[in-house]
Design an enzyme around this catalytic site. Structure first.
Site, PDB file in Angstrom:
ATOM      1  N   TYR A   1       1.056  -1.256  -0.078  1.00  0.00           N
ATOM      2  CA  TYR A   1      -0.204   0.110   0.040  1.00  0.00           C
ATOM      3  C   TYR A   1       0.951   1.399   0.113  1.00  0.00           C
ATOM      4  O   TYR A   1       2.183   1.112   0.466  1.00  0.00           O
ATOM      5  CB  TYR A   1      -1.025  -0.129   1.256  1.00  0.00           C
TER       6      TYR A   1
ATOM      7  N   ARG B   1       4.747   0.708   0.615  1.00  0.00           N
ATOM      8  CA  ARG B   1       5.066  -0.507   1.795  1.00  0.00           C
ATOM      9  C   ARG B   1       5.263  -1.699   1.004  1.00  0.00           C
ATOM     10  O   ARG B   1       3.868  -2.062   0.469  1.00  0.00           O
ATOM     11  CB  ARG B   1       4.578  -0.150   2.864  1.00  0.00           C
TER      12      ARG B   1
ATOM     13  N   HIS C   1       3.238  -6.645   4.396  1.00  0.00           N
ATOM     14  CA  HIS C   1       3.849  -6.887   6.075  1.00  0.00           C
ATOM     15  C   HIS C   1       2.619  -7.268   6.991  1.00  0.00           C
ATOM     16  O   HIS C   1       1.596  -6.590   6.776  1.00  0.00           O
ATOM     17  CB  HIS C   1       4.776  -5.766   6.318  1.00  0.00           C
TER      18      HIS C   1
HETATM   19 FE   LIG Z   1       1.562  -1.385   7.852  1.00  0.00          FE
END
Ligand SMILES: [Fe+2]
Length: 223
Positions: free
Chosen positions: A146, A154, A157
């Site tokens: 995202y 990112r 995760h």
């Molecule tokens: Fe996050």
């Protein structure tokens, strides 16, 4: 730490005993079976999306919401492993909280302004404790990447917060083979980023055939 695939597969077979619900593993005194000192898991920032309001349905299956029909969209995964101290001794009754984006890269959080859709069947938050061997397991959806800012995406995760008598520990788990891992400044800031990355593997026979499985051990700095 990235284990080689053979070792990871062996660990998966061990951990799948938990997934099957029967704790049939022989009890092993890990203080003697493991190396004297282990690499501690790196800490990571909590990030902005720890739940403001925690859901009523707090458990280890994020793919269904109690009382609601339907299942979460996306690739279902099991994540399992052990919480241990620096000498490899299991830490029982560790409280683990996890939170993450859904399969579209969106958090169920009022401050997440990403345009990706919410999934009303995805829990987004889990809460559970380790067993007497320090083991945990949860079922979720592989989160998507995202945008964190205009020039920063990112990688997928999962956020972890682990609370024990001696530790309040916050970190993030990542998936091997994701190109965004190499560009992520947060992952790069880890003192030992290999401790944060795990492999997704095919399921063992006792699990649903369409899931993937990750084995990820967490080594805490204090016993
Ligand atoms: Fe996050």
């Amino acid at each position: 730490m990235i284990e080689d695939l053979t070792l990871s597969r062996r660990r998966l077979l061990e951990m799948s005993v938990i997934a099957g619900g029967a704790l049939l593993l022989p009890r092993v005194d890990l203080a003697f079976a493991q190396p004297a000192e282990r690499m501690p898991t790196s800490e990571q920032a909590m990030g902005p999306f720890y739940p403001v309001t925690k859901p009523i349905d707090q458990d280890a299956d994020l793919t269904v919401i109690a009382g609601k029909p339907g299942k979460a969209q996306g690739q279902a995964i099991y994540v399992m492993g052990r919480v241990m101290d620096l000498k490899g001794r299991p830490i029982p009754n560790a409280q683990i909280e996890i939170w993450q984006a859904n399969t579209f890269g969106r958090y169920t959080h009022p401050n997440d302004r990403n345009s990706a859709p919410l999934d009303p069947s995805f829990e987004g938050y889990g809460l559970f404790v380790t067993d007497q061997e320090g083991r945990y397991r949860f079922k979720t959806i592989k989160p998507a990447a995202y945008p964190a800012s205009a020039d920063w995406v990112r990688p997928p995760h999962i956020h972890f917060q682990i609370t024990t008598k001696a530790n309040w520990f916050v970190t993030q788990m990542y998936f091997a083979g994701e190109p965004l891992n190499e560009k992520d400044s947060l992952l790069a800031s880890a003192s030992n980023k290999e401790t944060l990355i795990t492999q997704l593997m095919p399921p063992t026979k006792d699990l649903e055939p369409d899931v993937l499985v990750a084995v990820w051990d967490i080594v805490l700095p204090r016993s």
